[in-house]
Design an enzyme around this catalytic site. Structure first.
Site, PDB file in Angstrom:
ATOM      1  N   ASP A  24      39.621  35.416  44.462  1.00 12.72           N
ATOM      2  CA  ASP A  24      38.902  35.683  43.213  1.00 12.72           C
ATOM      3  C   ASP A  24      39.953  36.150  42.209  1.00 12.72           C
ATOM      4  OD1 ASP A  24      37.542  36.787  41.078  1.00 12.72           O
ATOM      5  OD2 ASP A  24      36.275  38.117  42.276  1.00 12.72           O
ATOM      6  N   GLN A  70      40.525  38.663  37.532  1.00 13.28           N
ATOM      7  CA  GLN A  70      41.395  39.660  36.903  1.00 13.28           C
ATOM      8  C   GLN A  70      42.869  39.314  37.053  1.00 13.28           C
ATOM      9  OE1 GLN A  70      40.107  41.862  35.009  1.00 13.28           O
ATOM     10  NE2 GLN A  70      37.981  41.603  35.674  1.00 13.28           N
ATOM     11  N   LYS A  95      37.459  35.605  30.667  1.00 13.50           N
ATOM     12  CA  LYS A  95      38.471  36.622  30.947  1.00 13.50           C
ATOM     13  C   LYS A  95      39.880  36.099  30.680  1.00 13.50           C
ATOM     14  CE  LYS A  95      35.621  38.813  34.513  1.00 13.50           C
ATOM     15  NZ  LYS A  95      35.113  39.941  33.707  1.00 13.50           N
ATOM     16  N   HIS A 153      34.404  42.906  43.904  1.00 11.65           N
ATOM     17  CA  HIS A 153      33.398  42.758  42.857  1.00 11.65           C
ATOM     18  C   HIS A 153      32.180  42.080  43.485  1.00 11.65           C
ATOM     19  CE1 HIS A 153      31.438  40.971  39.306  1.00 11.65           C
ATOM     20  NE2 HIS A 153      32.147  41.805  38.551  1.00 11.65           N
ATOM     21  N   CYS A 170      30.240  46.611  38.671  1.00  9.50           N
ATOM     22  CA  CYS A 170      29.811  45.596  39.647  1.00  9.50           C
ATOM     23  C   CYS A 170      30.630  45.694  40.930  1.00  9.50           C
ATOM     24  CB  CYS A 170      29.907  44.193  39.059  1.00  9.50           C
ATOM     25  SG  CYS A 170      28.756  43.877  37.725  1.00  9.50           S
TER      26      CYS A 170
END
Length: 437
Positions: A195, A198, A221, A123, A363
């Site tokens: 990261d 998600q 999120k 991303h 993105c």
């Protein structure tokens, strides 16, 4: 897993908007089917309750003697312990509150004392910030094994301070073997950042067991859409780097000529913090930690398989996939439909069926280019997703392919919209209501 065929995890964790009614362009309404969890997840009921409880006590933190200020300060600092416990952070890892994952990664990028290695599948939030101290991009292969070998070769060829990797792809949901990558990075004298924007909403993260040095994710999120994010990791880089923002709260002492900065986390939290957002994030961590991990994972896998199987039977549907040897993914399904622009399909699903999906390049422009597509559709699942929602999406896509849309659609200012647009909207300007519903 058939036990999940007719219901969501609502009995375990209810999300706001689960019964939201939205207007249809042809008239009438439908219960909103949300397939855009990967962009922003709705708030958990426990989260909104916590914010409501704290609102009367909202006040400035850390330096106020008033009772409300003391309560807010206690909640704010207690949230650090909640997040650390949620991630099983080590004693030398500190919790820094930020605005979101992007903010967290930019903060860490300002602290890294050397090159950062990344994949071209990332991303933009985990791709763009690292250029300031040196970014080395490794192109992903079509298998995870070959991709790992390329990372090993890069890390062995030249020392790197950090390997920044996505825990779960925001495009396809595919997972990388994070523990293995952490071990490889450490063997090469490199730290690892994950990261987890998600990953965190779908799978448990254990920093000590996995060997992860730094992790970042967003409240919006994680079912806490109140404007807070977090960076958790080893404090030595954070303690010695220049403050992310210069201002009150980040200092120990200031004179006209000198400044003594506070250590992390305060060093990087200048200004009035988002107390309510942080409390919401902590409440989401507690709520997710209380859920049975196996039940939630099986629920998601069942719905993912049901969605993929249903879409696969429709002519012209093609799935996006990064690695042909990947065997695990969170509840994200990206696809294209031959002969239909993704934006037009998304507009059709919303206008005629009350279904929300994401379209575009998510993105992740380098990844979409590598996959050979200009754009795609993304259906992402969460705690409020149901088998009925999945079936509605499959039926709507099938109807589109077989019969085409029932309404006209055109591009306006780069976006597809129904023409005419019959659904009521309001921007809240000129004294109007902030929402038409």
């Amino acid at each position: 897993m058939t036990a999940f065929a007719d219901h969501s995890c609502a009995t375990l964790a209810r999300v706001s908007g689960y019964d939201l009614q939205v207007p249809l362009v042809q008239g009438g309404t439908a219960t909103y089917a949300n397939f855009d969890y990967a962009a922003s997840a709705p708030a958990l009921e426990q989260v909104t309750n916590r914010v409501q409880e704290l609102l009367p006590f909202y006040a400035s933190v850390h330096r106020g003697a008033g009772y409300a200020s003391r309560v807010s300060t206690d909640c704010y600092e207690a949230a650090r312990n909640t997040v650390a416990r949620f991630l099983n952070a080590a004693d030398d890892q500190c919790v820094v509150f930020t605005r979101n994952t992007t903010d967290s990664l930019n903060l860490l990028a300002s602290c890294v004392p050397g090159d950062t290695v990344v994949l071209d599948t990332e991303h933009h939030a985990n791709f763009l910030p690292w250029v300031r101290n040196g970014r080395r991009v490794v192109r992903a292969a079509d298998t995870i094994e070959e991709t790992i070998q390329r990372l090993v070769a890069e890390l062995c060829a030249k020392p790197a301070a950090l390997l920044a990797i996505t825990g779960a792809s925001n495009v396809t949901g595919e997972l990388l073997p994070i523990e293995r990558l952490a071990w490889i990075a450490h063997q090469c004298g490199t730290r690892i950042l994950v990261d987890a924007a998600q990953l965190a909403p779908h799978r448990r993260i254990d920093l000590q067991a996995s060997g992860i040095d730094y992790v970042a994710f967003s409240g919006h999120k994680l079912y806490a859409p109140f404007g807070a994010g977090v960076l958790v990791g080893r404090r030595d880089w954070l303690d010695t780097a220049q403050p992310y923002l210069a201002g009150g709260g980040a200092v120990r002492e200031v004179s006209a000529t000198e400044t003594e900065w506070a250590p992390a986390p305060q060093r990087h939290e200048a200004g009035s913090p988002n107390v309510l957002g942080v409390a919401a994030l902590a409440a989401a961590c507690d709520a997710l930690a209380a859920l049975d991990e196996t039940t939630v994972t099986e629920h998601e896998l069942y719905l993912s398989h049901r969605l993929r199987y249903g879409l696969k039977t429709i002519p012209g549907v093609n799935f996006l996939r990064i690695w042909r040897d990947s065997t695990d993914a969170v509840g994200i399904v990206a696809f294209t439909i031959d002969g239909f622009e993704p934006g037009r399909v998304a507009a059709y699903l919303s206008a005629e069926h009350g279904i929300g999906v994401r379209d575009g390049r998510f993105c992740a422009h380098p990844l979409l280019a590598a996959l050979g597509v200009d754009g795609a559709l993304r259906a992402s699942l969460g705690l409020g997703s149901t088998a009925a929602d999945v079936d509605r999406l499959i039926d709507a896509v099938s109807a589109l392919v077989e019969n085409g849309p029932r309404w006209n659609y055109a591009r306006t200012e780069g976006h597809w919209n129904p023409t005419p647009e019959t659904r009521p909207f309001s921007s809240g300007s000129e004294g109007g209501a902030p929402c038409a519903f």
